[in-house]
Scaffold this motif. Structure first.
Motif, short mmCIF file in Angstrom:
data_model
loop_
_atom_site.label_atom_id
_atom_site.label_comp_id
_atom_site.label_asym_id
_atom_site.label_seq_id
_atom_site.Cartn_x
_atom_site.Cartn_y
_atom_site.Cartn_z
N GLU A 68 1.03 -0.89 -0.70
CA GLU A 68 -0.20 -0.06 -0.33
C GLU A 68 0.64 1.15 0.00
O GLU A 68 0.36 2.59 -0.75
N LYS A 69 1.71 1.51 0.92
CA LYS A 69 2.65 2.52 1.21
C LYS A 69 3.59 1.96 -0.63
O LYS A 69 4.22 3.75 -0.74
N ILE A 70 4.07 1.35 -1.17
CA ILE A 70 4.90 1.64 -2.37
C ILE A 70 3.71 2.06 -3.69
O ILE A 70 3.85 2.79 -4.43
N ALA A 71 2.37 1.60 -3.22
CA ALA A 71 1.25 1.54 -3.74
C ALA A 71 0.76 3.75 -4.34
O ALA A 71 0.90 4.44 -5.06
N GLU A 72 1.30 3.65 -3.20
CA GLU A 72 1.25 5.85 -2.50
C GLU A 72 1.81 6.15 -2.98
O GLU A 72 1.79 7.15 -3.94
N GLU A 90 3.46 5.35 -5.91
CA GLU A 90 4.08 5.13 -6.86
C GLU A 90 2.85 5.92 -8.14
O GLU A 90 3.02 6.68 -8.81
N GLN A 91 2.15 6.58 -7.09
CA GLN A 91 0.30 6.79 -7.45
C GLN A 91 1.12 8.69 -6.53
O GLN A 91 0.66 9.30 -8.55
N LYS A 92 2.19 8.83 -6.41
CA LYS A 92 2.30 10.70 -5.61
C LYS A 92 3.82 10.78 -7.47
O LYS A 92 3.32 11.96 -7.80
N ALA A 93 4.11 9.58 -7.78
CA ALA A 93 4.93 9.63 -8.68
C ALA A 93 4.73 9.63 -9.68
O ALA A 93 5.11 10.65 -11.15
N ARG A 94 3.36 8.78 -9.66
CA ARG A 94 2.97 9.48 -11.00
C ARG A 94 1.57 10.72 -11.45
O ARG A 94 2.09 11.58 -12.22
N GLU A 95 1.21 11.18 -10.25
CA GLU A 95 1.25 12.76 -9.79
C GLU A 95 1.88 13.90 -10.35
O GLU A 95 1.65 14.61 -11.47
N ASP A 96 3.27 13.19 -9.47
CA ASP A 96 4.12 14.78 -10.08
C ASP A 96 4.76 14.47 -11.51
O ASP A 96 4.78 15.45 -11.75
N VAL A 97 4.82 13.07 -11.74
CA VAL A 97 5.54 13.29 -13.22
C VAL A 97 3.89 13.86 -14.23
O VAL A 97 4.69 14.69 -15.15
N GLY A 98 2.83 13.75 -14.02
CA GLY A 98 2.12 14.70 -14.41
C GLY A 98 2.13 15.93 -14.12
O GLY A 98 2.27 16.68 -15.64
N SER A 99 2.35 16.76 -13.28
CA SER A 99 3.01 17.86 -12.87
C SER A 99 3.83 18.26 -14.03
O SER A 99 3.83 19.40 -14.24
#
Length: 281
Positions: A71-75, A77-86
Motif C-alpha cells: 500500500e505504501k509502495i502504491a501510494e 507510485e501514485q504520488k510519483a505519477r502525479e509528480d510526473v504528470g505535473s
C-alpha cells in the motif's frame, strides 16, 4: 424357611454384591482409562491446533505487513505519477513557450536579414578576375568591369562608392566586392551579366550569409534536376519548376517545391561561389 436356606441366600447375595462391585470397579477403571486417553488425545490435538494457529497468525501478520508495504509502495507510485504528470504539464508549457520564442526569433532573424540585405542592395560580387592582392585603386575596378561587360555607357569612377577584395588573402583568385553609389548604376551592370556566360568570370548580387546558403541549396536542387532554374532578384531567391516561379525564403519553401532533397558530391562548390546568382543558374 430353614436356617440352611437362609445362609445360602445370604451368601449368594453377598457374592452378587461383590460381583456387581467388582464389575462396577472394572467399568470405572476402564472409563477412567478411556477418559484419560481421550483427555490426552484432546490435549495433543489442542496443542497441535494451537501450534498451527500460531503459525497461521504469524503468516497472517507477515501478509498484513506485506500488504502495508504494498500500500505504501502504491501510494508512492501514485504520488510519483502525479509528480510526473505535473512535470509533463510544466514541460509542455515550457515547450510551447520555447516554440513561441523560436517563432518570434525566426521572425526577428528574417527581419534583420531583410535589413542587412537592403544595406547590400547597391553591391555586387565579381569572381574570376584573377585578383589576389589589395588595396585596389578605383580606376582598376572600373577597368575590370568595363573590360568584361560592354555597356552603352561605360562605368565611371563616380558611380562606384567603394570596392575591395574579400575572402582568404592566400587564395589566388579573390572575389571583388563593389558597392555602387546608386541602385541604378548597380542595376544596369547586373542586367548585362549574361555577357559573362561561358567565361570564368561570375557576377552576382551581394547576398547575406543566410540567402547565399538558400541559393546554394537551390543550385544543388537544380543540379539534381528537381527544379529548372534558380536565381536572385534584389536579394530575393527565386526558383522555377514546371514553368512556375516560386519565391524561396527558407529551406522549407524549397523542399515544398522539389520532390527529392538534393545531395551534392562537391561540398566545396558553395565555398567557391557562395554568392553566385546567375540568372539561369
Amino acid at each position: 424357611m430353614n436356617t440352611g436356606n437362609k445362609a445360602t441366600i445370604m451368601v449368594t447375595k453377598k457374592e452378587m454384591e461383590d460381583m456387581i462391585s467388582k464389575a462396577v470397579g472394572q467399568l470405572m477403571t476402564k472409563m477412567d482409562t478411556q477418559l484419560a486417553s481421550f483427555e490426552k488425545s484432546l490435549s495433543d490435538a489442542t496443542a497441535k491446533y494451537e501450534k498451527r494457529l500460531e503459525v497461521m497468525e504469524h503468516d497472517l501478520f507477515n501478509v498484513n505487513q506485506r500488504m502495508d508495504q504494498m500500500e505504501k509502495i502504491a501510494e508512492r507510485e501514485q504520488k510519483a505519477r502525479e509528480d510526473v504528470g505535473s512535470l509533463q504539464e510544466v514541460v509542455t508549457k515550457q515547450q510551447k513557450i520555447i516554440v513561441e520564442y523560436r517563432d518570434k526569433l525566426d521572425i526577428m532573424n528574417q527581419h534583420l536579414d531583410s535589413l542587412e540585405q537592403y544595406s547590400r542592395r547597391n553591391s555586387i560580387r565579381i569572381t574570376g578576375l584573377g585578383l589576389s592582392a589589395g588595396p585596389l585603386d578605383m580606376q582598376t575596378v572600373v577597368n575590370a568591369i568595363n573590360q568584361h561587360i560592354k555597356l552603352p555607357e561605360p562605368v565611371t569612377a563616380t558611380e562606384i562608392d567603394r570596392a575591395h577584395l574579400v575572402g582568404v588573402q592566400s587564395s589566388g583568385d579573390r572575389p571583388l566586392l563593389v558597392k555602387f553609389a546608386t541602385y541604378t548604376s548597380k542595376s544596369r551592370v547586373l542586367k548585362e551579366k549574361s555577357q559573362l556566360r561561358g567565361t570564368s568570370v561570375f557576377l552576382s548580387e551581394d547576398l547575406t550569409k543566410r540567402r547565399a546558403m538558400l541559393l546554394w541549396h537551390c543550385r544543388q536542387a537544380r543540379k539534381a534536376g528537381t527544379i529548372t532554374q534558380c536565381w536572385t532578384h534584389d536579394g530575393t531567391v527565386l526558383v522555377k519548376k514546371d514553368g512556375t516561379t516560386t519565391r524561396i525564403q527558407c529551406t522549407n519553401d524549397l523542399w515544398k517545391v522539389v520532390t527529392v532533397r538534393p545531395t551534392s558530391n562537391n561540398e566545396n562548390d558553395q565555398a567557391n561561389h557562395p554568392n553566385d546568382a546567375s540568372t539561369s543558374d
